[in-house]
Design an enzyme around this catalytic site. Sequence first.
Site, short mmCIF file in Angstrom:
data_model
loop_
_atom_site.label_atom_id
_atom_site.label_comp_id
_atom_site.label_asym_id
_atom_site.label_seq_id
_atom_site.Cartn_x
_atom_site.Cartn_y
_atom_site.Cartn_z
N SER A 1 1.12 -0.99 0.14
CA SER A 1 -0.03 0.45 0.24
C SER A 1 1.40 1.56 -0.23
O SER A 1 1.35 1.65 -1.03
CB SER A 1 -0.87 -0.22 1.30
OG SER A 1 -2.16 0.50 0.90
N ASP B 1 -10.56 -3.39 -5.10
CA ASP B 1 -9.62 -3.08 -3.70
C ASP B 1 -11.05 -1.24 -4.51
O ASP B 1 -10.53 -0.82 -5.09
CB ASP B 1 -8.58 -2.45 -4.64
CG ASP B 1 -7.43 -1.73 -3.71
OD1 ASP B 1 -7.43 -0.68 -2.66
OD2 ASP B 1 -6.35 -2.27 -3.44
N HIS C 1 -8.04 -4.74 -0.61
CA HIS C 1 -6.46 -4.06 -0.25
C HIS C 1 -6.41 -5.12 0.16
O HIS C 1 -4.99 -4.61 0.68
CB HIS C 1 -7.18 -2.79 0.29
CG HIS C 1 -6.05 -2.09 -0.19
ND1 HIS C 1 -5.76 -1.08 -1.55
CD2 HIS C 1 -4.73 -1.12 0.72
CE1 HIS C 1 -3.89 -0.47 -0.84
NE2 HIS C 1 -4.08 -0.74 0.37
#
Length: 207
Positions: A105, A155, A186
């Site tokens: 991320s 996501d 995610h």
Amino acid sequence: MVHKVHYQFLPGDESEPVLLLLHGTGGDETSLMPIAKELAPNATILSIRGPLVENGMTRYFRHTPDGGFDLADLAVQLDWLKTTIVELAESHRLDPAKFVVVGYSNGANVAAEMLLHDPHFFQAAALFHAMELQPAENIIQIPDKSVWLSHGTKDPIVSDTNFASLTASFEKSGVQMTTFVAEQSHHITPDELQRAKDWFAKELVEK
């Protein structure tokens, strides 16, 4: 502002690549240790915590008030991260050019920026749920580097369009790219991690 450096260093087998860990929003230097141990149980690990705290969560760069990316701050924090990596590498007698960065991320985002624009860092990257932070310009050619990227079609943070733009930028760089796309959100799934392990074994261990 000079940031205090929070990091963790675990020495390992010198014959294996060194893993550099860059966590996601709200994480710290321990967050990706389980992932690293799955990818390479005996590898040396250097993990660096994001220097900023925004809304109570650690990050590698700031958002703007409207929730977008603060690109001016991104440039500042990337300079900090590069300097920190070099200094820690020197203190532990490591070569940043040979690091394999493992990012998730927020950490994967900054790793992608560095990989696309600075040839002095990383030989390879495993980037979980990365997104393109800004349109890539002046992309360098890095055909000698390998990158693995994952994306979830459900996501809520990284859109399919953004991921397509990121992979297009890597294609322009000539990097050896492998992607994993699945119907997921995610978070990192067991199947996703297994695919990353397979890539790591093939690209970085067997060669």
